[in-house]
Scaffold this active site. Structure first.
Site, PDB file in Angstrom:
ATOM      1  N   GLU A 165       0.837  -1.201   0.000  1.00 16.03           N
ATOM      2  CA  GLU A 165       0.000   0.000   0.000  1.00 16.03           C
ATOM      3  C   GLU A 165       0.880   1.263   0.000  1.00 16.03           C
ATOM      4  OE1 GLU A 165      -2.136   1.747  -1.276  1.00 16.03           O
ATOM      5  OE2 GLU A 165      -3.878   0.727  -0.444  1.00 16.03           O
ATOM      6  N   ASP A 246      -6.963   0.280  -3.969  1.00 12.94           N
ATOM      7  CA  ASP A 246      -8.040   1.265  -4.088  1.00 12.94           C
ATOM      8  C   ASP A 246      -8.717   1.181  -5.461  1.00 12.94           C
ATOM      9  OD1 ASP A 246      -6.068   2.205  -5.725  1.00 12.94           O
ATOM     10  OD2 ASP A 246      -5.749   4.098  -4.649  1.00 12.94           O
TER      11      ASP A 246
HETATM   12  O1  AHR Z   1       0.667   0.711  -3.309  1.00 17.44           O
HETATM   13  C1  AHR Z   1       0.362   1.024  -4.641  1.00 17.44           C
HETATM   14  C2  AHR Z   1      -1.057   1.461  -4.809  1.00 17.44           C
HETATM   15  O2  AHR Z   1      -1.258   2.702  -4.187  1.00 17.44           O
HETATM   16  C3  AHR Z   1      -2.105   0.617  -4.187  1.00 17.44           C
HETATM   17  O3  AHR Z   1      -2.368  -0.585  -4.882  1.00 17.44           O
HETATM   18  C4  AHR Z   1      -3.271   1.524  -4.224  1.00 17.44           C
HETATM   19  O4  AHR Z   1      -4.222   1.218  -3.253  1.00 17.44           O
HETATM   20  C5  AHR Z   1      -2.667   2.892  -4.016  1.00 17.44           C
HETATM   21  O5  AHR Z   1      -3.109   3.766  -5.003  1.00 17.44           O
END
Ligand code: AHR
Ligand code: AHR
Length: 447
Positions: A165, A246
């Site tokens: 994340e 996300d």
């Molecule tokens: O960590 C990379 C990305 O960052 C994740 O998959 C996403 O949730 C956020 O935009």
């Protein structure tokens, strides 16, 4: 899967318990129409089935992947992988048995280095339960693509990375500390593995899913970069496939199989998994060669007197003809080998899948032929469908374009076109047209 004609759905089962998918059932259910994959069944007793992902913090609701975009041979059986294009993804936000709040876990998938991009985020693994970015450490997923989140990365990728994340990690510091980790390149089948003790350690491994063992590219403490928050982890226990946590869904990728474990697997278990994957034989010989029956592997030889040692091959994504002999490189032989598939727009005709770029097909665009990934669109299906007929010169076979039936696959100046016998384009020249559109279907150059 769900078919377009009447919105009916069908479950595609297995040939036998623990065995291969019953792909012929898919073929008959989708005949004369198109199907998308609406649900991916967890084969364990947990029933953590994945369905098409809904809207999230960074992406509108996803759509389902075309069910027939990634036909592959595994252990001699024709089955279908999952081909993700931008805007596609699968998820389960209500799981059982998946690691949460700093618990240990492991995961692997078999993917492909031939169908990747640098957009966020082709992931498989643990993610947020609300499709939102809820902060560092709230994901623990394998990422595979060419996106370099923390500079430097080495080589062209694609790399096996950890999406923890707000960052795709190649090491405990985020960026790659390993100059030899240049990624897998366009390997057709890749094993990608991540394990995380949830507290203070994670490791990444990759391998060629067709041969050899695993290489560890990182084994280290959880990062304190990016403001920290990764030690301990804060996994939420959803499962994501094909997007970021996300629902960032600009990424593309391929998925053939995957497993998530609760608890951290041993290195010996990782090695056994890789050995098993290799033994199963992804992309192995179909057992049928030299004919236009779906599943058969072929090469296509030109018959014009200039060029009787030349074959249709892809090069820099386009189709050309060039000389291939027994002493040609393995790359050249693979580039000149095609797997016959049921026609993507008409099952009475055929489509040609690339042997070394799974899920990529020969299609015309502005009447020139290219190797491109199947995107499921009606346009692509038509452009990639060719109807065989007796060779126009009396020799071999000619292939009429499905959507431009007076145009046939033709070589002209060593490029390959959909060409008519006389017409406005230079490649429609009537001179030697009948020879140029007549091909001999031969055994495949690739072993
Ligand atoms: O960590 C990379 C990305 O960052 C994740 O998959 C996403 O949730 C956020 O935009
Ligand atoms: O190749 C001719 C046409 O060009 C194709 O049908 C279409 O994809 C493109 O516009």
């Amino acid at each position: 899967m769900r078919r377009a004609s009447d919105s009916a759905t069908a479950n595609i089962g297995l040939l036998s318990a623990g065995g291969y998918a019953a792909a012929t059932a898919q073929g008959s259910f989708c005949t004369g129409t198109t199907c998308i994959i609406t649900k991916i069944y967890d084969q364990s007793s947990r029933h953590n089935d994945l369905t098409i992902e809904g809207a999230g913090g960074a992406g509108a609701a996803d759509v389902g992947a075309p069910a027939d975009a990634l036909p592959v041979t595994v252990g001699g059986h024709q089955v279908y992988g999952l081909e993700i294009s931008a805007g596609m993804g699968y998820r389960d936000n209500s799981t059982s048995g998946v690691a949460v709040g700093g618990q240990a876990e492991g995961m692997y998938m078999v993917t492909s280095g031939t169908h990747v991009n640098g957009r966020c985020c082709f992931d498989y693994g643990n993610a947020e339960t609300n499709n939102m970015d809820t902060g560092n450490g709230h994901m623990d997923a394998i990422n595979f693509g060419t996106e370099c989140w923390f500079s430097p990365c080495y080589g062209q990728g694609p790399w096996v990375q950890a999406d923890l994340e707000n960052g795709l990690f190649q090491s405990d510091s985020g960026y790659s500390k390993n100059t030899s980790n240049t990624g897998t390149g366009p390997l057709p089948f890749v094993t990608a593995l991540l394990k995380n003790n949830g507290q203070n350690h994670f490791a990444l491994k990759y391998g060629n899913a067709q041969s050899g063992g695993l290489t560890t590219t990182c084994s280290g403490a959880e990062s304190s970069v990016n403001g920290g928050g990764y030690s301990p982890m804060h996994q939420e226990g959803a499962i994501v496939l094909g997007t970021g946590g996300d629902n960032s869904n600009g990424s593309i990728g391929s998925f053939f199989e995957g497993v998530m474990t609760s608890g951290i697997p041993t290195d010996a278990a990782d090695d056994s998994v890789q050995a098993n994957i290799v033994s199963v034989g992804y992309g192995g010989a179909t057992g049928s060669t030299g004919s236009l029956t779906p599943g058969s592997e072929i090469s296509l030889r030109a018959t014009t007197s200039c060029c009787t040692g030349d074959y249709i091959r892809h090069q820099n994504d386009a189709a050309v003809i060039s000389s291939i002999t027994s002493s040609s490189s393995s790359l050249d032989k693979n580039d000149a080998t095609w797997i016959v598939r049921r026609g993507l727009a008409d099952s009475a005709c055929v489509s040609f899948e690339s042997r070394n770029y799974p899920g990529d097909f020969l299609r015309h665009y502005n009447y020139r032929l290219y190797r491109q990934p199947m995107d499921g669109s009606s346009q692509f299906r038509q452009d990639a469908t060719y109807c065989p007929t007796t060779g126009k010169s009396g020799t071999g076979t000619s292939f009429a374009s499905y959507n431009y039936p007076s145009k046939y696959i033709r070589h002209y100046n060593f490029n390959v076109y959909a060409a008519s016998d006389g017409g406005s384009n230079t490649w429609d020249s009537a001179t030697s047209w009948t020879d140029d559109v007549s091909w001999v279907v031969t055994s495949p150059w690739a072993p």
